[in-house]
Enzyme design. Sequence first.
Site, PDB file in Angstrom:
ATOM      1  N   SER A  53     -70.770 -32.818 -59.028  1.00  0.00           N
ATOM      2  CA  SER A  53     -70.486 -31.637 -59.847  1.00  0.00           C
ATOM      3  C   SER A  53     -71.222 -30.398 -59.337  1.00  0.00           C
ATOM      4  O   SER A  53     -71.038 -29.982 -58.206  1.00  0.00           O
ATOM      5  CB  SER A  53     -70.819 -31.942 -61.306  1.00  0.00           C
ATOM      6  OG  SER A  53     -70.314 -30.955 -62.168  1.00  0.00           O
ATOM      7  N   ASP A  74     -67.613 -24.512 -60.711  1.00  0.00           N
ATOM      8  CA  ASP A  74     -68.630 -25.276 -59.993  1.00  0.00           C
ATOM      9  C   ASP A  74     -67.947 -26.180 -58.979  1.00  0.00           C
ATOM     10  O   ASP A  74     -66.730 -26.140 -58.811  1.00  0.00           O
ATOM     11  CB  ASP A  74     -69.534 -26.062 -60.952  1.00  0.00           C
ATOM     12  CG  ASP A  74     -68.788 -27.152 -61.702  1.00  0.00           C
ATOM     13  OD1 ASP A  74     -67.562 -27.049 -61.848  1.00  0.00           O
ATOM     14  OD2 ASP A  74     -69.440 -28.112 -62.151  1.00  0.00           O
ATOM     15  N   ASP A 104     -66.991 -29.208 -58.600  1.00  0.00           N
ATOM     16  CA  ASP A 104     -65.858 -30.088 -58.907  1.00  0.00           C
ATOM     17  C   ASP A 104     -64.954 -29.487 -59.972  1.00  0.00           C
ATOM     18  O   ASP A 104     -64.044 -30.147 -60.464  1.00  0.00           O
ATOM     19  CB  ASP A 104     -66.331 -31.482 -59.311  1.00  0.00           C
ATOM     20  CG  ASP A 104     -66.966 -31.528 -60.693  1.00  0.00           C
ATOM     21  OD1 ASP A 104     -67.490 -30.489 -61.158  1.00  0.00           O
ATOM     22  OD2 ASP A 104     -66.962 -32.607 -61.317  1.00  0.00           O
ATOM     23  N   ASP A 122     -65.185 -28.662 -63.123  1.00  0.00           N
ATOM     24  CA  ASP A 122     -65.079 -29.110 -64.513  1.00  0.00           C
ATOM     25  C   ASP A 122     -65.742 -28.129 -65.470  1.00  0.00           C
ATOM     26  O   ASP A 122     -65.743 -28.348 -66.678  1.00  0.00           O
ATOM     27  CB  ASP A 122     -65.626 -30.525 -64.702  1.00  0.00           C
ATOM     28  CG  ASP A 122     -67.124 -30.642 -64.458  1.00  0.00           C
ATOM     29  OD1 ASP A 122     -67.747 -29.660 -63.979  1.00  0.00           O
ATOM     30  OD2 ASP A 122     -67.687 -31.727 -64.741  1.00  0.00           O
TER      31      ASP A 122
END
Length: 446
Positions: free
Chosen positions: A102, A242, A244, A246
Amino acid sequence: MGRLFGTDGVRGKANADLTPELAMSVAVAAAHVLAEADRSHPPLAIVGRDPRASGEMLEAAVVAGLASAGATVLRVGVLPTPGVAYLVGETKADFGVMVSASHNPMPDNGIKLFAAGGHKLPDDIEAKIEAAIEANNGGWTRPVGAAIGRVHDLLDGADHYVKHLVASTPHPLAGIKVVVDCANGAPADVAPAAFSEAGAEVVVINAEPDGLNINDECGATHLESLQAAVVEHGAHLGIGLDGDADRCLAVSAAGEVVDGDEIMGILAVAMHEAGALTDDTLVTTVMSNLGLRIAMREAGIKLRETKVGDRYVLDELRASDLALGGEQSGHVVMPAYATTGDGTLTGLHLMARMAATGKSLAELASIMTKLPQVLINVPVSDRAAVASAPAVKAAVAEAEVELGDTGRVLLRPSGTEQLVRVMIEAATAETAQRVAERVADVVRAV
């Protein structure tokens, strides 16, 4: 074996804490625990990753582990975490695996697991996977011959995900100019494509991932370059994702940060007016600013609080069949369109609200006034014991009396470190700092 799963999957420094051997063990155990026992065909798994260098190695280990357990693997390559979750549901896969850390720096990596439908795993299922690893590591009965799992590439997975995102957008984005910071991560292709196809004029920054530069002074955790770019290009707003994708934070035309609380407030009011906010309720964590609570109360919207962590927001949304929730950090969940936080989806709906109302992001965000918030992390030897100590409780009670309705006290032990977190909100920054230091001093003394 200690607790393997944290608040968002298995995470650690790649090739040191999170090794290929551990990744393979997690994959094999997940295949056994998450697949139905009486299936007439092999379990189906979706596997994706973000672009950090170690993801190539760990993806290979995960895929090998799944195939060795007899699972059919659909490999989607580099894709945002919510895209992998979406494809798990879209393909009716038995489960999914996302290799990503992440917003963490490049040396870290992680493994996130999704159950059928693309939902995050509950604690009890994670515990079963951990127990299976400990009990059977190296001792599984392995399929042979034709029963070994096969591996295929799902080449159009990103296209399906982008179409889904664009279809969810409630208003065309024509006339909106946006700068999107892709954090040199998984959204580098998907987010600009979705924003453009929805009608926005898109300026893209930090969208050249090389495996080493993910989240490096960019994206949702480092908004400075986005703030500068929005002003430089005369854009209506900026969207910071960010690594990834999410989570999503935003920047106004003047370069001011609009955080997750403000984004949730904007979307909650929009959904409330459209009759789409189930039970007129927004789900937040205890860390959301008191200003959001006040603004939602004035708008006729109820708040329901959970513990810190997007998984707890997700649990509450599912348990109560609610329509919107999230965190101050930018994890925003709209269950009608996604089973997890989706930064690109959030950005689309935020811009749609701007386009529908003709208002600037700053105007929309002005529905709430953020109270000054001070957070002090106090290192301790036993976080649970210190947080429950009588002297600490007395200090908290005294602070609550002093602040009254004009502020808030939140003291909680960290979920991952030997820290006690002292958070104070007050009418002024000076009051918040003074009260926070006083309570923190008592925590240190204990």
